[in-house]
Design an enzyme around this catalytic site. Structure first.
Site, PDB file in Angstrom:
ATOM      1  CG  MET A  52      75.655  79.334  66.915  1.00 32.76           C
ATOM      2  SD  MET A  52      74.097  78.472  67.168  1.00 32.76           S
ATOM      3  CE  MET A  52      74.160  77.283  65.829  1.00 32.76           C
ATOM      4  CD  GLN A  68      70.951  83.968  70.926  1.00 31.12           C
ATOM      5  OE1 GLN A  68      71.694  83.253  70.270  1.00 31.12           O
ATOM      6  NE2 GLN A  68      71.311  85.176  71.358  1.00 31.12           N
ATOM      7  CB  CYS A  88      74.211  85.596  64.745  1.00 28.23           C
ATOM      8  SG  CYS A  88      75.241  84.376  63.894  1.00 28.23           S
ATOM      9  CE  LYS A 130      74.952  87.933  73.287  1.00 31.76           C
ATOM     10  NZ  LYS A 130      75.803  88.233  72.130  1.00 31.76           N
ATOM     11  N   GLY A 156      84.435  91.034  74.909  1.00 26.98           N
ATOM     12  CA  GLY A 156      85.789  91.341  75.362  1.00 26.98           C
ATOM     13  C   GLY A 156      86.017  91.251  76.854  1.00 26.98           C
TER      14      GLY A 156
END
Length: 344
Positions: A31, A82, A112, A151, A225
């Site tokens: 975003m 998305q 999210c 996702k 990560g």
């Protein structure tokens, strides 16, 4: 690289083959970051990567300014939209619009953790409603021919049961999901900001590894990560693809280096890549776009390099000024060269 195909079934009806070519390297939907100018730059750096838009709510796709929300340059493909939302009919309508606009994939956001997203009953909180998510996936699958993907996180808050996570994924695949992108940490819906949710919950890559091992036909992309070429290459031995988020933004050259490592293409110098981006920049300036909307995506190009600070400083201080153009970027490059020469 040879194409690999995986046939994922929706009930008794086979889904069309989902080609794994192009998911080895993905750039995460972020975003306020992965807008069309960011994606055009990332495409230059990594010609074979799969790019994702920022999350757009289905209602916005249906009722909003579609050129602003959905418009993209053809060079960005393969490109996925998305979507956020939890109403099957609206998501199906938005997916049809996405397909009409030429998107290659629609990805449903189930990861999210922001308060605003929770209030709208979408994002990570949907992981506790697998049947609703499956209804959403099935509605989109029925509406379009392009792949529908999901996702997600590993779980929400203190969810620590691999079987629950795996059952969530299996339910979406049964509904027709062609691929799953796993952000390999939990989402904490209370007490952590979205930024902290990207850093604090511990990573558990082993859940994604196990998912892929137990479901070899399911395309699994790992997110979370991954910041270096070496880390990404190590993960690719266990899953079908890696998805880089903050690393791709703050150190975008890693995308170029990773694609080179995967394909054997020659590494191009940072300055050469930036110069190759000049036609796009000047075309956008010619349409009236302010330079600052593009240069904010370029600031990390010389991350960790001698002269990188000077490069960022020149662009940060000058790009917002009226009339700023390619000459400012040339100035930033010259400062970078001078600082690098002094450091040598």
């Amino acid at each position: 690289m040879q194409q690999t195909e995986s046939l994922v079934k929706s009930g008794d009806n086979p889904r069309r083959p989902y080609v794994l070519e192009g998911i080895r390297l993905c750039v995460a939907p972020m975003m306020d970051w992965t807008d069309r100018h960011c994606r055009a730059f990332h495409r230059l750096l990594a010609p074979g990567a799969r790019l994702y838009t920022e999350m757009v709510h289905a209602n916005a796709v249906i009722h909003g300014d579609r050129e602003r929300l959905l418009g993209f340059d053809g060079s960005e493909q393969p490109l996925a939209l998305q979507l956020g939302g939890s109403e099957p009919a609206l998501l199906a309508q938005a997916a049809r619009i996405a397909a009409d606009w030429g998107y290659d994939e629609v990805n449903l956001n189930c990861g999210c953790p922001s308060d605003r997203v929770q209030a709208g009953r979408f994002g990570a909180c949907l992981m506790r409603e697998p049947e609703l998510v499956a209804d959403c996936v099935a509605a989109m699958v029925a509406a379009v021919e392009i792949p529908i993907t999901v996702k997600c996180r590993l779980g929400v808050d203190e969810d620590n049961d691999y079987a629950v996570f795996a059952a969530f994924v299996d339910r979406q695949v049964a509904a027709g999901a062609a691929m799953v992108v796993v952000h390999a940490r939990n989402a904490w819906l209370k007490g952590l900001s979205p930024k902290e949710n990207r850093e604090i919950p511990p990573l558990r890559y082993e859940w994604a590894y196990r998912l892929k091992q137990e479901r070899p036909a399911l395309p699994v992309v790992l997110n979370g990560g991954i910041a270096t070429v070496e880390a990404a290459q190590a993960q690719l031995a266990r899953v079908d693809g890696v998805m880089l988020g903050r690393a791709a933004y703050h150190d975008p050259y890693v995308l170029h280096a990773l694609e080179a490592a995967q394909t054997g293409m020659a590494l191009r110098p940072r300055e050469e890549l930036l110069t190759a981006f000049r036609p796009y920049i000047e075309a956008q300036l010619g349409r009236g776009l302010a330079l600052k909307h593009i240069t904010r995506h370029l600031l990390g190009l010389f991350h960790g390099q001698p002269g990188g600070r000077g490069f960022r400083q020149v662009l940060s201080e000058g790009a917002h000024r009226p009339g700023a153009d390619w000459a400012l970027i040339e100035q930033a490059l010259q400062v970078t060269r001078e600082q690098a020469a002094r450091a040598a």
